[in-house]
Motif scaffolding. Structure first.
Motif, short mmCIF file in Angstrom:
data_model
loop_
_atom_site.label_atom_id
_atom_site.label_comp_id
_atom_site.label_asym_id
_atom_site.label_seq_id
_atom_site.Cartn_x
_atom_site.Cartn_y
_atom_site.Cartn_z
N ALA A 63 0.84 -1.20 0.00
CA ALA A 63 0.00 0.00 0.00
C ALA A 63 0.87 1.24 0.00
N ARG A 64 0.48 2.22 -0.80
CA ARG A 64 1.27 3.44 -0.88
C ARG A 64 0.96 4.38 0.28
N ALA A 65 -0.32 4.43 0.67
CA ALA A 65 -0.73 5.28 1.78
C ALA A 65 -1.81 4.55 2.57
N THR A 66 -1.79 4.76 3.89
CA THR A 66 -2.74 4.10 4.78
C THR A 66 -3.44 5.13 5.64
N LEU A 67 -4.76 5.04 5.69
CA LEU A 67 -5.57 5.91 6.53
C LEU A 67 -6.28 5.05 7.57
N ALA A 68 -6.39 5.56 8.79
CA ALA A 68 -7.06 4.79 9.84
C ALA A 68 -7.92 5.71 10.69
N VAL A 69 -9.13 5.26 10.97
CA VAL A 69 -10.05 5.95 11.87
C VAL A 69 -10.41 4.97 12.97
N ILE A 70 -9.93 5.25 14.19
CA ILE A 70 -10.15 4.34 15.32
C ILE A 70 -11.08 5.02 16.30
N ASP A 71 -12.34 4.66 16.27
CA ASP A 71 -13.37 5.27 17.13
C ASP A 71 -13.67 4.28 18.25
N ALA A 72 -12.75 4.19 19.20
CA ALA A 72 -12.86 3.14 20.22
C ALA A 72 -12.37 3.58 21.59
N SER A 73 -12.36 4.89 21.84
CA SER A 73 -11.88 5.39 23.14
C SER A 73 -12.99 5.37 24.18
N ARG A 74 -13.73 4.30 24.22
CA ARG A 74 -14.86 4.19 25.14
C ARG A 74 -14.42 3.55 26.46
#
Length: 308
Positions: free
Chosen positions: A187-198
């Motif tokens: 992969a050339r670029a990786t994006l991550a959205v981690i919505d788990a700070s519960r």
């Protein structure tokens, strides 16, 4: 007369011999016949079990693209039904659906999984890895419970059995491990959205416990946003979507690059939560990743250009 008796005796002996041979054949081959019948029965049971497993897996995977390489890929996981939680989490499922629709409009091939077990998550990651080709832009979203252990963040599947901190590493899936595996596949670029700070249902079981998520040690050319500052938790507010996903969906329509969209989301969440929630954004991007508008047929893929 004696000749007749002799013939009768010979015939009787012959018939008796044939019966003995037949009995001997049956005795010798009975185990083989029995094994064959048992094998057929086991094959039938196995086929039914495989069908049941396939049906169960299909129920988890909401939408998955065909197994072909693509330049824009998104793996979206929304977990809401945790047996150890007092009540289900409604927002992660809604967030997954909303973000999946948005990424499709931006030309991404989306694999969306709801209420994923550990095996479901592992299969989803393998599907993602198998479709990466050199130059791909890959996005990972996880909504649900996240737990940090030894300064590393783990995404928790719905069937996790966690009683001590070591169980987190065994039952969960490391965010860093997934991101590095994606990078290794080209992969050339990786994006991550981690919505788990519960605030998760396992924290009281540990003698020593670290709240919130840990900073993510991302690979090169990656951009990551998590729902709160490392070490802090965020309670779900009222609404269909979480605050993070609500603001991110708004910013994805803006004519800015991915890093700009994530930074604008961070500020918007801080304002919307009255200063109680400040998402964390980390970037090692060496490329300018932009989300192209899906309504323009000439701009249906994300553009990547080197930064100055």
């Amino acid at each position: 007369m004696p000749q007749t008796l002799l013939q009768y005796g010979s015939s009787r002996s012959l018939v008796g011999g044939e019966m003995k041979v037949t009995q001997l054949y049956c005795v010798r081959h009975l185990p083989t016949v029995t094994c064959s019948l048992v094998a057929v029965a086991l094959l039938a049971i196995g086929a039914n079990a495989a069908l049941d497993l396939h049906a169960s897996e299909a129920a988890k995977v909401v939408s998955a693209p065909e197994r072909t390489g693509a330049l824009q890929l998104a793996l979206i996981i929304g977990n809401g039904n945790y047996p150890d939680a007092a009540e289900p989490l409604n927002q992660p499922i809604n967030d997954a659906g909303g973000l999946a629709s948005a990424m499709r409009r931006h030309g991404f091939d989306v694999d969306m999984v709801e209420d994923a077990s550990k095996a479901d998550m592992a299969r989803a990651v393998e599907r993602l890895k198998s479709r990466i080709i050199p130059g791909s832009v890959v996005m990972l979203f996880f909504g649900g419970y996240g737990v940090q252990s030894r300064h590393e963040t783990y995404m928790i599947p719905t069937d996790a059995v966690i009683w001590k901190e070591g169980d987190v590493r065994h039952e969960g899936m490391s965010v860093e491990t997934v991101l590095h595996a994606v990078k290794e596949r080209g992969a050339r670029a990786t994006l991550a959205v981690i919505d788990a700070s519960r605030r998760n249902p396992y924290e009281r079981r540990f003698r020593s416990y670290s709240h919130g998520l840990a900073p993510v040690n991302a690979p090169s050319n990656a951009l990551i946003i998590s729902s709160n500052t490392p070490g802090k938790v965020a309670d779900d507010a009222e609404g269909e979507h979480s605050v993070l996903v609500t603001e991110l969906l708004n910013e994805l329509h803006a004519p800015v690059n991915a890093e700009g969209a994530f930074n604008k989301t961070r500020v918007a969440v801080f304002r919307a939560s009255n200063g109680t929630q400040m998402p964390s954004v980390s970037s090692s991007l060496a490329e300018d990743v932009r989300f192209s508008p899906g309504n323009d047929p000439d701009l249906t893929t994300a553009s990547i250009t080197p930064t100055e």
